[in-house]
Design a protein around this motif. Structure first.
Motif, PDB file in Angstrom:
ATOM      1  N   ASN A 421     -10.087  36.250  -2.708  1.00  0.00           N
ATOM      2  CA  ASN A 421     -11.088  35.703  -1.798  1.00  0.00           C
ATOM      3  C   ASN A 421     -12.539  36.166  -2.167  1.00  0.00           C
ATOM      4  O   ASN A 421     -12.611  37.417  -2.005  1.00  0.00           O
ATOM      5  CB  ASN A 421     -10.719  35.601  -0.372  1.00  0.00           C
ATOM      6  CG  ASN A 421     -11.800  34.998   0.483  1.00  0.00           C
ATOM      7  OD1 ASN A 421     -11.957  33.930   0.558  1.00  0.00           O
ATOM      8  ND2 ASN A 421     -12.628  35.697   1.046  1.00  0.00           N
ATOM      9  N   GLU A 422     -13.372  35.549  -2.886  1.00  0.00           N
ATOM     10  CA  GLU A 422     -14.850  36.008  -2.702  1.00  0.00           C
ATOM     11  C   GLU A 422     -14.664  37.405  -3.523  1.00  0.00           C
ATOM     12  O   GLU A 422     -15.271  38.644  -2.989  1.00  0.00           O
ATOM     13  CB  GLU A 422     -15.513  36.194  -1.481  1.00  0.00           C
ATOM     14  CG  GLU A 422     -15.746  34.750  -0.674  1.00  0.00           C
ATOM     15  CD  GLU A 422     -16.548  34.966   0.659  1.00  0.00           C
ATOM     16  OE1 GLU A 422     -16.537  33.815   1.309  1.00  0.00           O
ATOM     17  OE2 GLU A 422     -16.639  36.034   1.067  1.00  0.00           O
ATOM     18  N   ALA A 451      -7.706  30.635  -6.050  1.00  0.00           N
ATOM     19  CA  ALA A 451      -8.472  31.599  -5.327  1.00  0.00           C
ATOM     20  C   ALA A 451      -9.723  31.028  -4.937  1.00  0.00           C
ATOM     21  O   ALA A 451     -10.282  29.882  -5.326  1.00  0.00           O
ATOM     22  CB  ALA A 451      -9.084  32.633  -6.636  1.00  0.00           C
ATOM     23  N   ALA A 452     -10.271  31.606  -3.985  1.00  0.00           N
ATOM     24  CA  ALA A 452     -11.653  31.121  -3.507  1.00  0.00           C
ATOM     25  C   ALA A 452     -12.723  31.878  -3.821  1.00  0.00           C
ATOM     26  O   ALA A 452     -12.711  33.216  -3.675  1.00  0.00           O
ATOM     27  CB  ALA A 452     -11.408  31.324  -1.648  1.00  0.00           C
ATOM     28  N   PHE A 453     -13.634  31.264  -4.480  1.00  0.00           N
ATOM     29  CA  PHE A 453     -14.930  31.846  -5.078  1.00  0.00           C
ATOM     30  C   PHE A 453     -16.203  31.746  -4.098  1.00  0.00           C
ATOM     31  O   PHE A 453     -16.023  30.941  -3.079  1.00  0.00           O
ATOM     32  CB  PHE A 453     -15.512  30.987  -6.321  1.00  0.00           C
ATOM     33  CG  PHE A 453     -14.253  31.138  -7.451  1.00  0.00           C
ATOM     34  CD1 PHE A 453     -13.644  32.307  -7.623  1.00  0.00           C
ATOM     35  CD2 PHE A 453     -13.679  30.002  -7.961  1.00  0.00           C
ATOM     36  CE1 PHE A 453     -12.712  32.538  -8.857  1.00  0.00           C
ATOM     37  CE2 PHE A 453     -12.688  29.959  -8.884  1.00  0.00           C
ATOM     38  CZ  PHE A 453     -12.064  31.389  -9.343  1.00  0.00           C
ATOM     39  N   TYR A 454     -17.035  32.673  -4.422  1.00  0.00           N
ATOM     40  CA  TYR A 454     -18.435  32.425  -3.780  1.00  0.00           C
ATOM     41  C   TYR A 454     -19.110  31.042  -4.128  1.00  0.00           C
ATOM     42  O   TYR A 454     -18.657  30.412  -4.940  1.00  0.00           O
ATOM     43  CB  TYR A 454     -19.507  33.619  -3.982  1.00  0.00           C
ATOM     44  CG  TYR A 454     -19.133  34.916  -3.755  1.00  0.00           C
ATOM     45  CD1 TYR A 454     -19.423  35.203  -2.324  1.00  0.00           C
ATOM     46  CD2 TYR A 454     -18.816  35.835  -4.434  1.00  0.00           C
ATOM     47  CE1 TYR A 454     -18.910  36.498  -1.777  1.00  0.00           C
ATOM     48  CE2 TYR A 454     -18.288  36.957  -3.941  1.00  0.00           C
ATOM     49  CZ  TYR A 454     -18.588  37.444  -2.476  1.00  0.00           C
ATOM     50  OH  TYR A 454     -18.322  38.786  -2.133  1.00  0.00           O
ATOM     51  N   LEU A 469     -12.287  33.149 -14.245  1.00  0.00           N
ATOM     52  CA  LEU A 469     -10.824  32.982 -13.625  1.00  0.00           C
ATOM     53  C   LEU A 469     -10.414  31.489 -13.448  1.00  0.00           C
ATOM     54  O   LEU A 469      -9.299  31.173 -13.473  1.00  0.00           O
ATOM     55  CB  LEU A 469     -10.840  33.595 -12.271  1.00  0.00           C
ATOM     56  CG  LEU A 469      -9.511  33.956 -11.568  1.00  0.00           C
ATOM     57  CD1 LEU A 469      -8.642  34.659 -12.676  1.00  0.00           C
ATOM     58  CD2 LEU A 469      -9.571  34.295 -10.314  1.00  0.00           C
ATOM     59  N   ILE A 470     -11.267  30.565 -13.521  1.00  0.00           N
ATOM     60  CA  ILE A 470     -11.020  29.199 -13.170  1.00  0.00           C
ATOM     61  C   ILE A 470      -9.900  28.857 -14.342  1.00  0.00           C
ATOM     62  O   ILE A 470      -9.225  27.955 -13.895  1.00  0.00           O
ATOM     63  CB  ILE A 470     -12.215  28.278 -13.268  1.00  0.00           C
ATOM     64  CG1 ILE A 470     -13.157  28.583 -12.316  1.00  0.00           C
ATOM     65  CG2 ILE A 470     -11.774  26.892 -13.499  1.00  0.00           C
ATOM     66  CD1 ILE A 470     -14.366  27.663 -12.131  1.00  0.00           C
ATOM     67  N   VAL A 476      -9.341  24.901  -7.571  1.00  0.00           N
ATOM     68  CA  VAL A 476     -10.532  25.738  -7.273  1.00  0.00           C
ATOM     69  C   VAL A 476     -10.913  25.739  -6.023  1.00  0.00           C
ATOM     70  O   VAL A 476     -11.209  24.567  -5.272  1.00  0.00           O
ATOM     71  CB  VAL A 476     -11.496  25.328  -8.434  1.00  0.00           C
ATOM     72  CG1 VAL A 476     -12.800  26.284  -8.042  1.00  0.00           C
ATOM     73  CG2 VAL A 476     -11.103  25.920  -9.675  1.00  0.00           C
ATOM     74  N   GLY A 477     -11.066  27.073  -5.366  1.00  0.00           N
ATOM     75  CA  GLY A 477     -11.711  27.029  -3.843  1.00  0.00           C
ATOM     76  C   GLY A 477     -12.969  27.450  -3.809  1.00  0.00           C
ATOM     77  O   GLY A 477     -13.259  28.370  -4.651  1.00  0.00           O
ATOM     78  N   ILE A 478     -13.974  26.732  -3.115  1.00  0.00           N
ATOM     79  CA  ILE A 478     -15.334  27.390  -2.878  1.00  0.00           C
ATOM     80  C   ILE A 478     -15.585  27.628  -1.609  1.00  0.00           C
ATOM     81  O   ILE A 478     -15.320  26.684  -0.779  1.00  0.00           O
ATOM     82  CB  ILE A 478     -16.344  26.375  -3.804  1.00  0.00           C
ATOM     83  CG1 ILE A 478     -16.199  26.197  -5.232  1.00  0.00           C
ATOM     84  CG2 ILE A 478     -17.603  26.718  -3.260  1.00  0.00           C
ATOM     85  CD1 ILE A 478     -16.305  27.369  -6.027  1.00  0.00           C
TER      86      ILE A 478
END
Length: 601
Positions: A421-422, A451-454, A469-470, A476-478
């Protein structure tokens, strides 16, 4: 992570001794048993004697609390004592049980005595384990003054075998728990939630045969709605045993033979009533050997991606979600009643999906989600500030991921393993998380990896999501906070999201408001319920323009404690909840509720 004994490094002004524990090296810990409810177990929950040891002095030779000695003569004196100490409830965090421990980030010693008929166990060739649901953050475990081992990580299970160490009559179990935030910890030193320490989940004694069923995987193959490609893992001195799996309701009766490694592959087909939020069907599954039989309720369903589509049982799925923290009434949630309350709040809002942020939750909650029909994203606490290049970090990451997947791989509710996460891209981070994604697929090919991205970048009106990482992820989590941490660069109706060929989940979006605080809905009046509600309306207008959006999860269901939140209207709470810490509904709750009613049609 399970490891041999390692002494703490006290801060210089707190150093009490350079000597480390002088007991023999602890034996390696066994992999945690799965399906605890189906096994022969004796709860050790309840009142434990406790000593506060903020500097971890008792881990050295000076105080030597770990030796658990009691004075027996006039000449003996030990500068500690459990007999007249306070008691703490287990499970439960120590910070909220006594006012003087509220802000403790240090060590607490727990002691529990139990009786054991060692002679009967030996005659029956039974093995004995002590199993901990979790202890935050590091735990050192001793039995009768001998070290069993250590565990690092505050949210995953661990166990130690007692068979050869337990004695007839009374035995004393001693656990040193230290919740100090660490630069090389997971999470690291900075995180946006309260650092609840202690024995926060169930503790139990588990009895097994000499060779026992350690684990099993019984889920649909990734490419089928009928076929199970599974396995049963045995552990012990006689691993070559026949294995049997039965699902009486479906007429399934499958037999296999475990090899020298204790692994028995299983393949069978059945006409399953597929598990889904609308029909959370669970089957009673029996796994047995000639020495042991376990039963568990398991659901069977398929989760997959096709291009930018998300498919549940082969049909398109939109995740109407919400984030939660494992907190209730200003304490660490730990009971089945706590789990019931949290998940019912999500269902009342119209959710079919819950993101368990930012760590694995109590097993109670996941089993309840199976019964209630709620889909879950479960993640390890790879949070901002992780030092991916630190010595030993990759081993910790992989151990934590394996412990999470090992416990919950048979939960139909879990559809996504979250690996971060982030986190900020960089060579060490990219390599570490790519390896974690690969590990997750090896351990469990039946679920999605994410995973969660910025938040995304803006180029004119175009929003772009770019992270190396995508390529390793399925979805994809944002986490985006336009209108709160970041001003809107364009109006929501003008934002254009560029596709990247995979399903998109908005894993976080939110703004803070204190319940009962009212005013205008513009940014100059932030912290108002009206401002928070308008924030969500604007977000929803942008979401309507994202053709590959496959789910949303507001941050967060309920206001939760966070020492880094210092605004007077926060008062030590993250106020982004749709509910107050007391469960009162803010205006924004209705906005999301109505949106989920609309998209569910």
């Amino acid at each position: 992570m399970l490891a041999a004994a390692q002494g703490y490094a006290p801060r210089p002004q707190e150093r009490v001794s350079d000597a480390r524990i002088s007991t023999p090296d602890a034996e390696p810990a066994s992999a945690p048993l799965t399906n605890l409810p189906g096994r022969k177990r004796r709860s050790l929950n309840g009142k434990w004697q406790a000593l506060v040891d903020g500097y971890a002095a008792g881990m050295g030779d000076w105080k030597a609390v770990w030796k658990d000695r009691t004075a027996t003569g006039k000449s003996q004196f030990f500068e500690y004592g459990f007999d007249d100490s306070v008691t703490l409830d287990v499970p439960g965090d120590f910070n909220t049980q006594r006012p003087e421990l509220t802000w403790l980030e240090g060590s607490v010693w727990y002691r529990k005595a139990f009786e054991h008929d060692a002679a009967a166990a030996a005659r029956e060739e039974r093995r004995l384990f002590v199993h901990f649901g979790a202890a935050n953050y590091r735990a050192d475990v001793f039995l009768n003054g001998e070290k069993l081992g250590s565990h690092e990580g505050g949210f995953t299970p661990f166990q130690f075998e007692l068979t050869e160490r337990v004695k007839p009559g009374e035995n004393r179990l001693l656990v040193h728990v230290n919740n100090e935030r660490r630069k090389d910890g997971i999470p690291a030193q900075g995180f946006d939630w309260f650092n609840y320490g202690g024995l926060t989940r169930d503790v139990a004694l588990i009895e097994t045969p000499k060779t026992y069923i350690q684990d099993y995987s019984l889920q649909l193959a990734p490419d089928s709605l009928r076929r199970v490609d599974g396995w049963v893992q045995l552990a012990g001195t006689a691993p070559r045993q026949p294995v049997r799996v039965r699902i009486r309701e479906l007429g399934v009766d499958v037999r296999a033979q475990a090899g020298a490694d204790g692994r028995a592959p299983l393949h069978f087909e059945a006409s399953f009533a597929l598990w889904s939020p609308a029909q959370p069907k669970l089957y009673r599954v029996e796994v047995s050997t000639p020495e042991e039989s376990l039963q568990e309720d398991i659901g069977f369903r398929s989760i997959a991606v096709h291009g930018d589509e998300l498919l549940l049982n082969g049909k398109p799925l939109f995740l109407r979600g919400v984030n939660v923290h494992e907190e209730i009434d200003g304490r660490r949630a730990h009971s089945e009643a706590d789990a019931q309350r949290m998940l019912e709040q999500a269902k009342q809002m119209g959710a079919n999906f819950v993101r368990l942020a930012h760590y694995p939750y109590n097993e109670h909650l996941l089993r309840l989600a199976d019964r209630l029909g709620l889909l879950l994203w479960e993640e390890i606490p790879v949070y901002q500030g992780i030092d991916f290049a630190a010595a030993g970090m990759q081993g910790k990451l992989e151990a934590m991921l394996a412990e999470m997947i090992g416990r919950d791989r048979n939960r139909a509710s879990v559809i996504v393993w979250g690996i971060a996460n982030e986190t900020t891209p960089g060579p060490a981070r990219n390599a570490a998380l790519t390896a974690l994604a690969q590990q997750a697929r090896r351990l469990d090919p039946a679920r999605l990896i994410s995973a969660a991205f910025y938040g995304p970048g803006f180029h004119g009106r175009a929003l772009t999501v770019a992270d190396p990482l995508i390529a390793s992820l399925d979805v994809v989590g944002i986490n985006e906070y336009f209108g709160w941490y970041t001003p809107w660069p364009v109006e929501p109706e003008q934002a254009e999201w560029k596709p990247f060929g995979k399903p998109l989940l908005i894993t976080e979006f939110g703004a803070e408001a204190r319940y009962g605080h009212h005013g205008a809905n513009d940014v100059a009046n932030a912290w108002n319920e009206e401002f928070q509600a308008e924030f969500y309306r604007k977000q929803l207008r942008m979401f309507a323009r994202i053709p590959f959006l496959r789910g949303t999860a507001p941050w967060v269901m309920t206001d939760f404690r966070s020492p880094v939140r210092m605004h007077p209207l926060q008062s030590g709470y993250n106020r982004k909840g749709l509910l107050s810490e007391r469960g009162e509904r803010k205006l924004a709750w209705q906005v999301i509720h109505d949106y989920y009613l609309e998209v569910a049609r």
